[in-house]
Design an enzyme around this catalytic site. Sequence first.
Site, short mmCIF file in Angstrom:
data_model
loop_
_atom_site.label_atom_id
_atom_site.label_comp_id
_atom_site.label_asym_id
_atom_site.label_seq_id
_atom_site.Cartn_x
_atom_site.Cartn_y
_atom_site.Cartn_z
N HIS A 238 -20.91 84.78 43.02
CA HIS A 238 -22.35 84.74 42.74
C HIS A 238 -22.84 86.14 42.40
CE1 HIS A 238 -26.69 84.38 43.46
NE2 HIS A 238 -26.54 83.08 43.40
N CYS A 276 -25.64 82.16 37.78
CA CYS A 276 -26.98 81.98 38.35
C CYS A 276 -28.01 82.59 37.41
CB CYS A 276 -27.07 82.61 39.74
SG CYS A 276 -28.72 82.45 40.48
N HIS A 303 -26.06 77.75 38.87
CA HIS A 303 -27.36 77.71 39.53
C HIS A 303 -28.41 77.82 38.44
CE1 HIS A 303 -25.95 79.47 43.69
NE2 HIS A 303 -25.33 78.34 43.35
N ASP A 361 -31.65 75.35 41.40
CA ASP A 361 -31.71 76.37 42.44
C ASP A 361 -33.16 76.74 42.73
OD1 ASP A 361 -30.78 78.17 44.26
OD2 ASP A 361 -30.17 79.67 42.79
N HIS A 362 -33.43 76.91 44.00
CA HIS A 362 -34.76 77.28 44.49
C HIS A 362 -35.82 76.31 43.93
CE1 HIS A 362 -33.22 81.64 45.28
NE2 HIS A 362 -32.48 80.70 45.84
N TYR A 378 -36.26 76.36 49.23
CA TYR A 378 -35.55 75.09 49.07
C TYR A 378 -36.43 73.89 49.40
CZ TYR A 378 -31.35 77.78 48.32
OH TYR A 378 -30.43 78.64 47.79
#
Length: 402
Positions: A238, A276, A303, A361-362, A378
């Site tokens: 990551h 990501c 991501h 993601d998020h 999240y």
Amino acid sequence: MKETWRWFGPTDEISINEIRQTGSAGVVSALHHIPNGAVWPVSAIELRKRDIEGTRENPTGLTWDVVESLPVSEAIKTKGADRATHIEAYKESLRNLAACGIQVICYNFMPVIDWTRTNLASALPHGGTAMQFDLIDFATFDIHLLKREKAQADYSDALQAQALTRFSSMGNTRKKELVHNILAGLPGSEEHWTTSDILDCLKTYDDISRADLQQNLIDFLAEILPTAEEHGLRLCCHPDDPPFPLLGLPRVMSTQEDYAKITSAIDSPANGITFCTGSLGVDPAFDPVDFIKTLGPKIHFAHLRNTKSHAPHDGNRTSFFEADHLGGDTDMAATVFALMDEEKRRRSAGRTDAEIPMRPDHGQAILADLDRPMMPGYPLIGRMKGLAELRGIMATHRHING
């Protein structure tokens, strides 16, 4: 792409049944309760797998597709005294994960602190909230709350002045909140620190340069990749989040060039990338389509999220907040199209890993998210909104390209 959802285990406020209702097909999870450097036993992996997948008699319809993350200890990153023991434990964990049928393992090589935000619930004009990284707040923490030696030298005169002004007007509650947000407030962080812990740990990097840390990562991979290859595993690193140095520490996975160096240093199907868009996208030079065209064969996991940069800026560092999945600085439609083109190339080449697992993601906290507990970053509704938007882009690509 295979649609997955991050789940933090039984302590997560979002249940497996709720994940099923999002339409996700898979789950991304980890054993956060096991200390860094320790072995993940088969029994614990199997228990988490049952939590996610259910039993033969009562299946959930979900699969555990990605481990995020199998932590890399500080001893490994710094080549400390326990490095050899921790590497052997890492290899054993990899073997145990393979024995349980899990093939994709995400990790990161960020020194000391994991992903960093200064505000976990910044108010948005539409009434929801989003996580934010504010450069003035971080400089305030670094110079005046952590009181790191030589911290002032890392910031421009203008930013130092802004940090002093903010610190002078900051009450004790906000000071404690800021320390908590940076050191202990984020889910999935590998370790939680106090300010004294941080200062002690920072000393271990006094003689470690960026080149040294990059070599430590390569040396770590040289030791574990043969085990990963033997068991058909795909490891994926990551990026740094945010993708620039913090606390005077080196960062080695912040750019496309960093990934090109690490993946070419040891050319192995097990040596891959967690792509990501949120982390990499904070850098204004980030070109997601070029990244995918250049390094796409190495992407094992994606991501998909978006960030929006804003003032103040200080060199290559910037403030930013978590934007809508389609509303930030990254062209998400072009990114998703490029990833799906990469999948098509893999299928044509006969690769068994043609389908890339991705997760929304998020997400911004909106609607019912605001009335229930949630892990910072999240939320249920905010992420489901993002997943729906990404799903629409994927459907459009399939319609156009067949």
